[in-house]
Design a protein around this motif. Structure first.
Motif, PDB file in Angstrom:
ATOM      1  N   LEU A   1      49.579  77.820  77.414  1.00  0.00           N
ATOM      2  CA  LEU A   1      49.725  78.862  76.391  1.00  0.00           C
ATOM      3  C   LEU A   1      51.105  79.498  76.574  1.00  0.00           C
ATOM      4  O   LEU A   1      51.222  80.604  77.111  1.00  0.00           O
ATOM      5  N   PRO A   2      52.161  78.824  76.143  1.00  0.00           N
ATOM      6  CA  PRO A   2      53.520  79.324  76.415  1.00  0.00           C
ATOM      7  C   PRO A   2      53.688  80.789  75.993  1.00  0.00           C
ATOM      8  O   PRO A   2      53.449  81.139  74.828  1.00  0.00           O
ATOM      9  N   GLY A   3      54.061  81.617  76.954  1.00  0.00           N
ATOM     10  CA  GLY A   3      54.280  83.040  76.681  1.00  0.00           C
ATOM     11  C   GLY A   3      53.002  83.788  76.354  1.00  0.00           C
ATOM     12  O   GLY A   3      53.048  84.968  76.027  1.00  0.00           O
ATOM     13  N   ASP A   4      51.874  83.104  76.420  1.00  0.00           N
ATOM     14  CA  ASP A   4      50.596  83.597  75.875  1.00  0.00           C
ATOM     15  C   ASP A   4      50.786  84.163  74.469  1.00  0.00           C
ATOM     16  O   ASP A   4      50.287  85.233  74.109  1.00  0.00           O
ATOM     17  N   ALA A   5      51.518  83.401  73.653  1.00  0.00           N
ATOM     18  CA  ALA A   5      51.609  83.629  72.207  1.00  0.00           C
ATOM     19  C   ALA A   5      52.408  84.863  71.816  1.00  0.00           C
ATOM     20  O   ALA A   5      52.304  85.338  70.689  1.00  0.00           O
TER      21      ALA A   5
END
Lengths: 71, 510
Positions: free
Chosen positions: B63-67
């Motif tokens: 989840l890159p950067g958590d969105a």
């Protein structure tokens, strides 16, 4: 497609500037109401044709009352 | 591990995070004409990100950067905090680390007193995370709690590039202003699908909460823009009128003469009942190209916007007789009050251009609560502590005159142009009120002549010179002298201290 021109506010019909069948351009003044001692022009919102006029000069009008049908 | 290996590992995580969502998600996103979040940031900042918090959040959970991207960059050389959803990662939804990142950047901005820009494009709360994120003291709702605490401390600007449904719809609502991209931005508490289930209503997303609806009807949107690029440019322009925080002042710019065009005296029709577009008058008096209108398509009978007068920022509130005769309604009262609060919060002086036959009358508006909405506008005016100049351009009747910052509400100056008509009410209504018994006592045939004579006499009494004689106006001006007078006054009034009132809050009518 037809479009209903509604009264922006309560008032009376002062002048009607178009006749049924007229072609009108966007922003053309269709009629002028009087309300709160101010003239309130009612304009066409797109290029079209005046299909039906639902009011007469002197009529008392409620807010959102149908004034003119454009097609 | 060797230094080389450590470096390679960090680079691979960072690279993974910077890319955002899956190739498929990015492709789908761009096919809708939308920019990737990193491209939006490149356009927004002068020269890229200064620093970023939580780049690696979520990166080991795919989840890159958590969105969300939370970072600081510069706009016109000034530092700004940015919270930007990444729609390509799990539809930009808020999970637990998303929430931690958002609230921490809000707190950074509040503590260090820099403006916040929210770039919104999110499907809202992540329902599978609700038991971590919904109920407790550390939960999604902290985002709104923070927005409210920060409101009036630093400017908060929302750019809506996509959806912001249900609870997340309060993000734009709690910002100072919200610019919406036509056809892409949406906000609603319940989606059309939910409405269909709950009440049977059948509407499209656009009808329920589209950008156009919010900018023309609900008033949630302040500016309808055609593209993301335009939204970003407008946000950069908007922030130039504001200081970084409530304890500083907007920057001065070199003065510029008004744009080429008709002089003020040629713009205002002398017949008081003839409508005209007050924006022509505004453009004829403010510095060229400086007028930035807000809520231009909502409650148009009252025009609100920022401008510069002799290089100094001013917030303008003007009755616009080209729409609904310039009469005040519920929505225009809300619009005016909110704009006044925004300017008052950030040391922006206010200029009121009065041309008002009153608040709308009739049973329909009474039932809709026009008294309390008007009282709200009056409250905002009376509470405003920034320098305030009121100008009676044409009509100044009744309660509308007070709500438009009339002299009794203590502006720094109440001026009048030479064609001003100050009165409690107009000749028709006044003659009817004062002489009702006399009129009824007259034979039918004599009434009209009597009424006409009384109206003419009353109208002669409505002029700016009797009030000037009693010193109710600080000055009566030729319209073409207005600009210079305003510049001279603002320069002086801006030197005074801005008082604070020691109380928790007034009890404001809504």
């Amino acid at each position: 497609m037809s479009y209903q021109v509604l009264a922006p506010m309560a008032g009376s019909i002062c002048r009607i500037e178009v006749a049924e069948g007229d072609a009108v351009k966007e922003a053309a003044v269709l009629l002028v109401m009087e309300s709160m001692k101010m003239e309130v022009p009612v304009e066409a919102t797109f290029d079209g044709k005046v299909a039906k006029i639902h009011c007469n000069v002197g009529d008392l009008i409620d807010q959102d009352q149908l004034l003119i049908t454009l097609a | 591990m060797s230094q080389e290996e450590l470096r390679a590992m960090l680079a691979s995580y960072a690279e993974r995070a910077l890319v955002g969502g899956s190739p498929k998600a990015r492709e789908r996103h761009q096919a809708q004409g939308k920019m990737l979040v990193r491209d939006r940031l490149r356009k927004l900042f002068d020269e890229g990100v200064l620093f970023e918090d939580g780049l690696l959040a979520g990166v080991r959970r795919d989840l890159p950067g958590d969105a969300v991207v939370t970072c600081v960059g510069r706009i016109h050389g000034r530092e700004v905090a940015v919270i930007a959803n990444d729609m390509t990662v799990k539809a930009g939804t808020w999970g637990y680390t998303t929430f931690l990142k958002i609230t921490q950047m809000q707190e950074l901005a509040a503590r260090n007193k820099i403006p916040i820009v929210y770039l919104v494009d999110s499907a809202g709360a992540r329902i599978d995370d609700q038991f971590d994120c919904y109920l407790g003291r550390k939960a999604w709702g902290n985002i709104f709690y923070n927005q409210v605490q920060i409101s009036g401390v630093v400017p908060q600007v929302c750019l809506m590039f996509g959806p912001s449904p249900a609870g997340s719809a309060y993000v734009p609502a709690l910002c100072d202003v919200t610019f919406m991209v036509d056809k892409n931005a949406t906000a609603y508490l319940g989606s059309p699908r939910l409405a269909k289930m709950a009440t049977g209503e059948d509407v499209t997303e656009e009808q329920m909460g589209g950008a156009r609806m919010h900018c023309t009807m609900s008033g949630l949107g302040d500016l309808l823009v055609a593209t993301e690029q335009e939204a970003i440019e407008k946000a950069r322009d908007y922030l130039a009128y504001f200081p970084d925080h409530f304890e500083s002042k907007p920057s001065l710019q070199p003065p510029r003469p008004p744009e080429d065009g008709p002089r003020p005296s040629a713009v205002v029709p002398p017949n008081q009942n003839t409508p005209y577009d007050v924006r022509k008058l505004i453009r004829a008096i403010v510095d060229e190209g400086s007028f930035f209108e807000l809520k231009e398509a909502f409650a148009k009978e009252l025009c609100t916007g920022l401008a510069r007068l002799g290089g100094r920022v001013v917030g303008i509130v003007a009755n616009n007789s080209a729409n609904k005769g310039g009469v005040l309604f519920n929505d225009s009262s809300d619009k005016g009050a909110r704009f006044i609060w925004t300017c008052n919060a950030f040391n922006i002086p206010l200029l009121f251009l009065q041309d008002i036959s009153g608040f709308m009358i009739g049973s329909a508006v009474e039932r809709a609560g026009i008294i309390r909405h008007g009282a709200k506008l009056l409250t905002a005016v009376c509470e405003a502590k920034v320098p305030r100049i009121s100008v009676m351009v044409r009509k100044g009747y009744g309660g509308g005159y007070l709500a438009m910052s009339g002299a009794p509400t203590q502006p720094d100056a109440q001026l009048a142009l030479s064609g001003a008509m100050p009165a409690l009410m107009g000749p028709e209504a006044a003659v009817n009120a004062i002489y009702l018994n006399e009129i009824q006592a007259l034979p039918e045939g004599e009434r009209n002549a009597f009424i006409q004579a009384k109206r003419e006499a009353y109208a002669r009494d409505i002029n700016p010179y009797d009030p000037a004689d009693r010193f109710s106006f600080e000055a009566v001006l030729d319209p073409d002298d207005l600009r210079d007078d305003l510049i001279a006054r603002l320069e002086i009034y801006s030197r005074r201290a801005i008082p604070r009132i020691d109380r928790r809050n007034g009890v404001c009518p809504v």
